[in-house]
Scaffold this active site. Structure first.
Site, PDB file in Angstrom:
ATOM      1  N   HIS A  14       0.870  -1.197   0.000  1.00  0.00           N
ATOM      2  CA  HIS A  14       0.000   0.000   0.000  1.00  0.00           C
ATOM      3  C   HIS A  14       0.895   1.232   0.000  1.00  0.00           C
ATOM      4  O   HIS A  14       1.515   1.556   1.010  1.00  0.00           O
ATOM      5  CB  HIS A  14      -0.900   0.012   1.236  1.00  0.00           C
ATOM      6  CG  HIS A  14      -1.854   1.169   1.270  1.00  0.00           C
ATOM      7  ND1 HIS A  14      -3.206   1.005   1.439  1.00  0.00           N
ATOM      8  CD2 HIS A  14      -1.662   2.514   1.159  1.00  0.00           C
ATOM      9  CE1 HIS A  14      -3.793   2.194   1.431  1.00  0.00           C
ATOM     10  NE2 HIS A  14      -2.869   3.122   1.267  1.00  0.00           N
ATOM     11  N   HIS A  16       1.553   5.394  -1.657  1.00  0.00           N
ATOM     12  CA  HIS A  16       1.189   6.585  -2.437  1.00  0.00           C
ATOM     13  C   HIS A  16       2.456   7.171  -3.052  1.00  0.00           C
ATOM     14  O   HIS A  16       3.361   7.583  -2.323  1.00  0.00           O
ATOM     15  CB  HIS A  16       0.523   7.641  -1.550  1.00  0.00           C
ATOM     16  CG  HIS A  16      -0.755   7.172  -0.952  1.00  0.00           C
ATOM     17  ND1 HIS A  16      -1.977   7.355  -1.574  1.00  0.00           N
ATOM     18  CD2 HIS A  16      -1.013   6.483   0.190  1.00  0.00           C
ATOM     19  CE1 HIS A  16      -2.932   6.816  -0.819  1.00  0.00           C
ATOM     20  NE2 HIS A  16      -2.373   6.281   0.253  1.00  0.00           N
ATOM     21  N   LYS A 100      -9.273  -0.378  -5.742  1.00  0.00           N
ATOM     22  CA  LYS A 100      -9.306   0.287  -4.445  1.00  0.00           C
ATOM     23  C   LYS A 100     -10.658   0.926  -4.182  1.00  0.00           C
ATOM     24  O   LYS A 100     -11.161   1.701  -4.993  1.00  0.00           O
ATOM     25  CB  LYS A 100      -8.209   1.368  -4.416  1.00  0.00           C
ATOM     26  CG  LYS A 100      -8.154   2.191  -3.142  1.00  0.00           C
ATOM     27  CD  LYS A 100      -7.712   1.356  -1.945  1.00  0.00           C
ATOM     28  CE  LYS A 100      -7.910   2.098  -0.636  1.00  0.00           C
ATOM     29  NZ  LYS A 100      -6.698   2.652  -0.087  1.00  0.00           N
ATOM     30  N   HIS A 137     -10.402   1.099   1.843  1.00  0.00           N
ATOM     31  CA  HIS A 137     -10.168   2.119   2.874  1.00  0.00           C
ATOM     32  C   HIS A 137     -11.358   1.993   3.818  1.00  0.00           C
ATOM     33  O   HIS A 137     -12.452   2.457   3.524  1.00  0.00           O
ATOM     34  CB  HIS A 137     -10.090   3.527   2.283  1.00  0.00           C
ATOM     35  CG  HIS A 137      -9.796   4.555   3.339  1.00  0.00           C
ATOM     36  ND1 HIS A 137      -8.578   5.178   3.469  1.00  0.00           N
ATOM     37  CD2 HIS A 137     -10.561   5.017   4.364  1.00  0.00           C
ATOM     38  CE1 HIS A 137      -8.610   5.987   4.510  1.00  0.00           C
ATOM     39  NE2 HIS A 137      -9.806   5.916   5.077  1.00  0.00           N
ATOM     40  N   HIS A 175      -4.487  -0.694   5.872  1.00  0.00           N
ATOM     41  CA  HIS A 175      -4.037   0.116   7.025  1.00  0.00           C
ATOM     42  C   HIS A 175      -4.966   0.004   8.227  1.00  0.00           C
ATOM     43  O   HIS A 175      -5.547   0.976   8.676  1.00  0.00           O
ATOM     44  CB  HIS A 175      -3.821   1.587   6.636  1.00  0.00           C
ATOM     45  CG  HIS A 175      -4.888   2.210   5.756  1.00  0.00           C
ATOM     46  ND1 HIS A 175      -6.217   2.151   6.049  1.00  0.00           N
ATOM     47  CD2 HIS A 175      -4.791   2.897   4.592  1.00  0.00           C
ATOM     48  CE1 HIS A 175      -6.896   2.780   5.112  1.00  0.00           C
ATOM     49  NE2 HIS A 175      -6.049   3.229   4.208  1.00  0.00           N
ATOM     50  N   ASP A 248       1.465   2.670   3.508  1.00  0.00           N
ATOM     51  CA  ASP A 248       0.625   3.868   3.326  1.00  0.00           C
ATOM     52  C   ASP A 248       1.490   5.122   3.388  1.00  0.00           C
ATOM     53  O   ASP A 248       1.017   6.191   3.798  1.00  0.00           O
ATOM     54  CB  ASP A 248      -0.505   3.926   4.356  1.00  0.00           C
ATOM     55  CG  ASP A 248      -1.625   4.863   3.945  1.00  0.00           C
ATOM     56  OD1 ASP A 248      -1.654   5.294   2.778  1.00  0.00           O
ATOM     57  OD2 ASP A 248      -2.476   5.175   4.800  1.00  0.00           O
TER      58      ASP A 248
HETATM   59  O1  DOR Z   1      -3.282   9.363   5.745  1.00  0.00           O
HETATM   60  C1  DOR Z   1      -3.657   9.097   4.614  1.00  0.00           C
HETATM   61  N1  DOR Z   1      -3.111   9.689   3.512  1.00  0.00           N
HETATM   62  N2  DOR Z   1      -4.628   8.206   4.456  1.00  0.00           N
HETATM   63  C2  DOR Z   1      -5.177   7.961   3.261  1.00  0.00           C
HETATM   64  O2  DOR Z   1      -6.065   7.166   3.203  1.00  0.00           O
HETATM   65  C3  DOR Z   1      -4.756   8.714   2.060  1.00  0.00           C
HETATM   66  C4  DOR Z   1      -3.402   9.198   2.206  1.00  0.00           C
HETATM   67  C5  DOR Z   1      -3.038  10.232   1.156  1.00  0.00           C
HETATM   68  O3  DOR Z   1      -3.292   9.993  -0.027  1.00  0.00           O
HETATM   69  O4  DOR Z   1      -2.467  11.251   1.513  1.00  0.00           O
HETATM   70 ZN    ZN Z   2      -3.344   5.111   1.606  1.00  0.00          ZN
END
Ligand code: DOR
Ligand code: ZN
Length: 343
Positions: A14, A16, A100, A137, A175, A248
């Site tokens: 997971h 970003h 997702k 999520h 998460h 995450d």
């Molecule tokens: O803390 C987070 N940041 N939780 C999420 O679900 C998305 C993520 C983000 O894209 O910044």
């Molecule tokens: Zn995330």
């Protein structure tokens, strides 16, 4: 003699990565340690079609530094307009590894998420049929549900009904932050796994709110009470194959974190492996680190364990406070502990 600990090269289930300058700035922190990562689709606009996923994958591949070997595992962002045929074709050609689900409004860039779950039933049915996992999520967004209860309520009101309706659907609870989620995973043998972040193994809600507000510890789902953190630690370090690492890692510039309405996310990619080695050693479970970071995830996704290895060296590790990016500095998660393993 220097002490070392060697594990199969880890994967991040997971992650970003964002796009453009930010992508190019943060990707090396992941690709230096991780062979593969499930890439979150919450760009602006989101990655909703196979064509979007293909183009994003190409931009990620173009950003992999020379000498790094990294495979992005792409996902589609589930909307009420997702086309089951487009999704199935993307899966058949190996372009996507998961879909997702963001409940509409749950977190960063989730405005296109799902409001009426009946409208995505045909997509979920197709996913169950072809064995394409759904990453969730797991938070409801109802204004009358307390933010600390949103995960537990999601399990009861949304997740469990979906799993009953689509028993063959493979689901990853992303998460997880509560003992409720740990218990739900443990009670369900089939088609269910969960990712746990690095930061939720380290912080509880006091870290965010006691002694002054700490925006860099604010993420979603928000960290809960200490008893929940301890339940996550026990699950992660147990070796139970249903729990695996999804960092995450979610970079936001300090400017965007420190606003009156600051963004959610902890940037943990640079120091995750050092922190995890420390956490597992503290719990007397260094021998289970490899299961959590390198074995359980591939088993769930039906992929081979990486044949390359990562060697951790017992040497104090220090990390800078920030990663500088063309968009501005991004604060690296501070675990507030001495890290005795260098990755
Ligand atoms: O803390 C987070 N940041 N939780 C999420 O679900 C998305 C993520 C983000 O894209 O910044
Ligand atoms: Zn995330």
């Amino acid at each position: 003699m220097t002490q070392t600990h060697t594990i199969a090269r880890p994967d991040d289930w997971h992650l970003h990565l964002r796009d453009g300058d930010m992508l190019r700035a943060v990707l090396p922190a992941t690709s230096q340690h991780f062979a593969r990562a499930i890439i979150m689709p919450n760009l602006v606009p989101p990655v909703v079609t196979a064509a979007d996923a293909r183009a994003y994958r190409d931009r990620i591949m173009a950003a992999v530094p020379a000498g790094h070997d990294f495979t992005p595992l792409m996902t589609l962002y589930l909307t009420e307009d997702t086309d089951p045929a487009d999704m199935a074709a993307a899966h058949a050609e190996g372009l996507i590894s998961a879909v997702k689900l963001y409940p509409a409004g749950a977190t960063t860039n989730s405005a296109s998420g799902v409001s009426n779950f009946d409208n995505v039933a045909p997509v979920l049915e197709k996913m169950a049929e072809i064995g394409l996992p759904l990453c969730t999520h797991g938070e409801v967004t109802d204004a009358d549900v307390d933010i600390f209860d949103r995960e537990a309520v999601f399990i009861d009101r949304i997740l469990d009904p979906i799993r009953r309706k689509h028993p063959d659907l493979r689901v990853v609870m992303e998460h997880i932050t509560t003992a409720n989620a740990v218990d739900y995973v443990k009670a369900n043998d089939k088609n269910l796994g969960a990712t746990i972040t690095t930061h939720h193994l380290v912080i509880n809600r006091n870290h965010i709110l006691a002694g002054g507000i700490k925006p860099h510890y604010y993420c979603l789902p928000v960290a809960k009470r200490e008893e929940h953190r301890l339940a996550l630690r026990a699950a992660a370090t147990s070796g139970d194959a249903r729990f695996f690492l999804g960092t995450d890692s979610a970079p936001h510039t300090d400017e965007n974190k420190l606003l009156p309405c600051g963004c959610a996310g902890c940037f943990t990619a640079p120091n995750t492996m050092s922190i995890l080695a420390e956490v597992f050693e503290q719990d007397g479970a260094l021998d289970q680190l490899e299961a959590f970071t390198s074995r359980n995830g591939p088993a769930f996704y039906g992929l081979p364990v990486n044949t390359e290895t990562l060697t951790l060296v017992r040497e104090e590790a220090t990390y800078p406070a920030h990663l500088d990016t063309p968009e501005g500095p991004v604060t690296i998660f501070d675990p507030q502990m001495t890290l005795n393993w260098t990755a």
